[in-house]
Design a protein around this motif. Structure first.
Motif, PDB file in Angstrom:
ATOM      1  N   LYS C 160       1.823  -6.935   0.801  1.00 63.34           N
ATOM      2  CA  LYS C 160       1.365  -6.816   2.188  1.00 63.34           C
ATOM      3  C   LYS C 160       1.413  -5.338   2.549  1.00 63.34           C
ATOM      4  O   LYS C 160       2.492  -4.761   2.656  1.00 63.34           O
ATOM      5  N   ILE C 161       0.217  -4.753   2.662  1.00 65.41           N
ATOM      6  CA  ILE C 161       0.132  -3.295   2.835  1.00 65.41           C
ATOM      7  C   ILE C 161      -0.848  -2.967   3.943  1.00 65.41           C
ATOM      8  O   ILE C 161      -1.977  -3.455   3.948  1.00 65.41           O
ATOM      9  N   ASN C 163      -1.928   0.281   4.790  1.00 68.80           N
ATOM     10  CA  ASN C 163      -2.850   1.332   4.372  1.00 68.80           C
ATOM     11  C   ASN C 163      -2.754   1.488   2.857  1.00 68.80           C
ATOM     12  O   ASN C 163      -1.918   2.232   2.341  1.00 68.80           O
ATOM     13  N   MET C 167      -0.693   4.217   0.411  1.00 69.25           N
ATOM     14  CA  MET C 167       0.321   3.698  -0.513  1.00 69.25           C
ATOM     15  C   MET C 167       0.016   4.124  -1.943  1.00 69.25           C
ATOM     16  O   MET C 167       0.901   4.584  -2.675  1.00 69.25           O
ATOM     17  N   ASN C 170       0.850   7.709  -2.310  1.00 72.74           N
ATOM     18  CA  ASN C 170       2.294   7.898  -2.415  1.00 72.74           C
ATOM     19  C   ASN C 170       2.785   7.682  -3.845  1.00 72.74           C
ATOM     20  O   ASN C 170       3.593   8.439  -4.359  1.00 72.74           O
ATOM     21  N   THR C 197      13.914   3.487  -9.856  1.00 73.83           N
ATOM     22  CA  THR C 197      14.189   3.577  -8.429  1.00 73.83           C
ATOM     23  C   THR C 197      12.899   3.632  -7.604  1.00 73.83           C
ATOM     24  O   THR C 197      12.741   2.910  -6.616  1.00 73.83           O
ATOM     25  N   GLN C 198      11.983   4.501  -8.012  1.00 72.72           N
ATOM     26  CA  GLN C 198      10.737   4.610  -7.250  1.00 72.72           C
ATOM     27  C   GLN C 198       9.981   3.278  -7.277  1.00 72.72           C
ATOM     28  O   GLN C 198       9.375   2.871  -6.276  1.00 72.72           O
ATOM     29  N   GLU C 200      11.304   0.285  -7.508  1.00 74.81           N
ATOM     30  CA  GLU C 200      12.021  -0.578  -6.550  1.00 74.81           C
ATOM     31  C   GLU C 200      11.598  -0.282  -5.119  1.00 74.81           C
ATOM     32  O   GLU C 200      11.302  -1.180  -4.337  1.00 74.81           O
ATOM     33  N   TYR C 201      11.620   1.010  -4.791  1.00 75.45           N
ATOM     34  CA  TYR C 201      11.249   1.405  -3.432  1.00 75.45           C
ATOM     35  C   TYR C 201       9.863   0.896  -3.068  1.00 75.45           C
ATOM     36  O   TYR C 201       9.643   0.310  -2.008  1.00 75.45           O
ATOM     37  N   LYS C 204       9.853  -2.773  -2.615  1.00 72.68           N
ATOM     38  CA  LYS C 204      10.522  -3.105  -1.359  1.00 72.68           C
ATOM     39  C   LYS C 204       9.565  -2.976  -0.183  1.00 72.68           C
ATOM     40  O   LYS C 204       9.591  -3.754   0.760  1.00 72.68           O
ATOM     41  N   ILE C 205       8.737  -1.936  -0.267  1.00 73.90           N
ATOM     42  CA  ILE C 205       7.838  -1.677   0.856  1.00 73.90           C
ATOM     43  C   ILE C 205       6.682  -2.669   0.907  1.00 73.90           C
ATOM     44  O   ILE C 205       6.284  -3.119   1.981  1.00 73.90           O
ATOM     45  N   GLU C 210       9.278 -10.229   1.166  1.00 73.66           N
ATOM     46  CA  GLU C 210      10.430  -9.466   0.698  1.00 73.66           C
ATOM     47  C   GLU C 210      11.756 -10.177   0.942  1.00 73.66           C
ATOM     48  O   GLU C 210      12.660 -10.120   0.130  1.00 73.66           O
ATOM     49  N   SER C 211      11.848 -10.843   2.064  1.00 66.06           N
ATOM     50  CA  SER C 211      13.144 -11.450   2.377  1.00 66.06           C
ATOM     51  C   SER C 211      13.530 -12.521   1.358  1.00 66.06           C
ATOM     52  O   SER C 211      14.677 -12.880   1.208  1.00 66.06           O
TER      53      SER C 211
END
Lengths: 213, 213, 213, 213
Positions: C160-161, C163, C167, C170, C197-198, C200-201, C204-205, C210-211
């Motif tokens: 679910k994005i 823009n 993204m 990024n 890590t990136q 994951e981030y 997450k976004i 996500e929940s």
DNA sequence: CATGAATGAGGTTTCATTCAT
DNA sequence: TATGAATGAAACCTCATTCAT
């Protein structure tokens, strides 16, 4: 310093101050010039070495060349003074003894002042025609005095010399050689040996009664 | 030129061209340097004198100091060549005659090349430590050859010399003196007189049976 | 290389030879440029590195900037090829897995090519307007492909994005950051940690549910 | 400017004048360097832009690289000042609010100073090792302050972050990305959108109670 | 096709000297 | 008297590019 520095530009009217500052300049800048060479030494460095601002430097001196001239003529004056005072103690010596002592004195002065002597040989060409002439005059004076000693010896019958001028010049020149060729001579003899040998050579050449020695 | 120019930077791989151009540079720039002094001669002037662009100049030479070195070592090589070829004609002469001719040859070379000799005396200090050493080596070679002649004379019983090294050095040094002090000597004797007199002096000093002459 | 090098000047008509020589130039000069920087690398050095004469270099290339352009566009082409071939293996993966693998592939390419990536960031400004645009186009292509993956995920309901363009950008940008800021990141995490890590981030976004994860 | 310019050569002893002139140099030359790039900007142009003679320029600066360093460290100091003063107004805010405002401040500074930021990214490699390190130190300081805010949020239970260093670095890095990739981003979002979106992303990642949002 | 010699404009930096304060 | 900031010509050297061979 006295005679020669007359025509160097200054913005000061106080002659004694001018003399004092110029002495300060010569004393403090000589080593710098000797070490780095004339061309590679900047006026900024000179001013620093003399503990003066550049402005003050140019108050008492017209140009960089003037300083070169001051150094050279100051050295020449010093040498003359020493030679002059030496000559005053000479009158009652016999010519041979006088010559031996003269050679010793001259060669020692060169030895002690070898750096500046070398410097003068290298940098004299940077002087103007007129100033260069004054340096030469000083040299001629030393030669003339030496020739004088030789002539006395000839008159006294102790020496026999065809060309006293050339002989005098040889003696002086070989004192310079000790400095100019130190990179070679240092490795092959001490100063004492050098002086002794050159003195022997000279005497061998000029002794009137050489066959009897 | 051959031996020494090895480590000077060039962008060319054509050795013969490099040699040709460097010769061109040495030949054309020497007078300029001699006349104006090393420091006061600019690379632009050098390039002009050599009929090259500055770019071409730096094609065959890495720096201004390199040119100084080329000039000096080129001169040293020339002198060595002449001395060497002279020595090949020497073997059948008696030592005294050999020495007389050697002095004449050496002094003449100095006379002919006086400008460059003077230049070398002044500007050698601008060379790097290493290059300066090479110049000195060349000088040592000349002295050694001269000493060789003296030693032969000693062995043949014609000469009697305590320190042949110093004597050889004196002979060489006095050939330089003719150049270094030309401002004085020119006015007091001709080259021929100078050579004759110095030869006499030397012989007076080293002749074994001096009393019989 | 193919498309872009068309308008670069060459004196050759043999297209295959031109391509071969240009490849040779790019391959051999890249490291040199990367190490020394564009401005401080001379054409002489380039020619040497390429085992060519300067003349030959200019046979196949019109200017120094052309080489810069060749290097940059060659690199861009390489990256595109890898990404393209990667995409061909992607179709049957679920969006999340596809994204994870895409990130890994992109970040690894940056890691392996970090020197040239850095180089391009620094030296792109030296390109002409037109050439710079071509580099940008290549970048845009990578972003577009990344965005495509995101969009598929959105369509599939996995992401679910708001823009997708930003993204995607990024994600790409953070792959560059690993290179541009290596002086910092190298001391604080390994490449594997960084990628994990990136990733994951990012997830997450953009994870739709996500929940629930 | 104060701290870093210590070791740059100047011929002046008047510290306040040195500071004034160096400021003048930095202020007037920055745009020039930024526009043309470091390598393509000549010292002649710099002097003109600064309304100084070249001589005066070198009175206050030892080399071209010194100017680069002055520009870069001057900018770094400016940024630090702003960030520092920002932090003084921060203490009574809740972590989330503080973070939001910090991001806004940082991103705005980058936006306003985008040209010089870009310049620094490109030309830092031209600094000496030592000077480059000082630039990095300045960057580390900004990251550390950002990390501090994150840590407070973690302590306060508002944030949940595995690696605060990497998170802080991400935040800073993405502020640079707005500048480094302006050729792309400008066409796809406004600065406000960019800041808002990145802030959202960050919060999404670090919010402790993310599932409740 | 391949070479590399040649060019010269232009780069950074130094430094003797002047002059306002 | 003393200062030192300011000047700008000129120094050495580099380098992208051309062109004759």
């Amino acid at each position: 310093m006295n005679k020669h520095s007359v025509k160097i530009r200054t913005y000061s009217n106080d002659k004694s101050l001018v003399q004092k500052r110029r002495r300060q300049i010569v004393i403090n800048s000589t080593d710098l010039f000797v070490k780095k060479g004339y061309a590679k030494t900047s006026m900024r460095e000179v001013a620093q070495a003399c503990n003066m601002s550049i402005g003050t430097l140019y108050h008492y001196v017209g140009s960089k060349e003037d300083i070169l001239y001051l150094i050279i003529s100051y050295t020449a004056d010093q040498q003359r003074e020493i030679i002059d005072s030496f000559f005053n103690t000479l009158s009652n010596l016999k010519p041979t003894q006088a010559l031996i002592r003269l050679i010793w004195t001259l060669y020692q002065w060169q030895h002690v002042n070898q750096n500046i002597v070398l410097f003068i040989y290298r940098e004299t060409k940077n002087l103007s025609q007129t100033n260069r002439q004054l340096v030469f005059d000083s040299e001629k004076y030393i030669i003339a005095l030496t020739e004088e000693v030789l002539k006395r010896g000839v008159e006294a019958g102790e020496f026999k010399i065809n060309n006293t001028t050339l002989m005098a010049h040889n003696i002086i020149a070989l004192s310079h050689i000790w400095v100019l060729r130190r990179w070679f001579l240092r490795k092959h003899c001490t100063w004492e040996e050098y002086v002794r040998t050159q003195t022997e050579y000279v005497l061998k050449i000029i002794r009137a009664n050489e066959s009897l020695t």
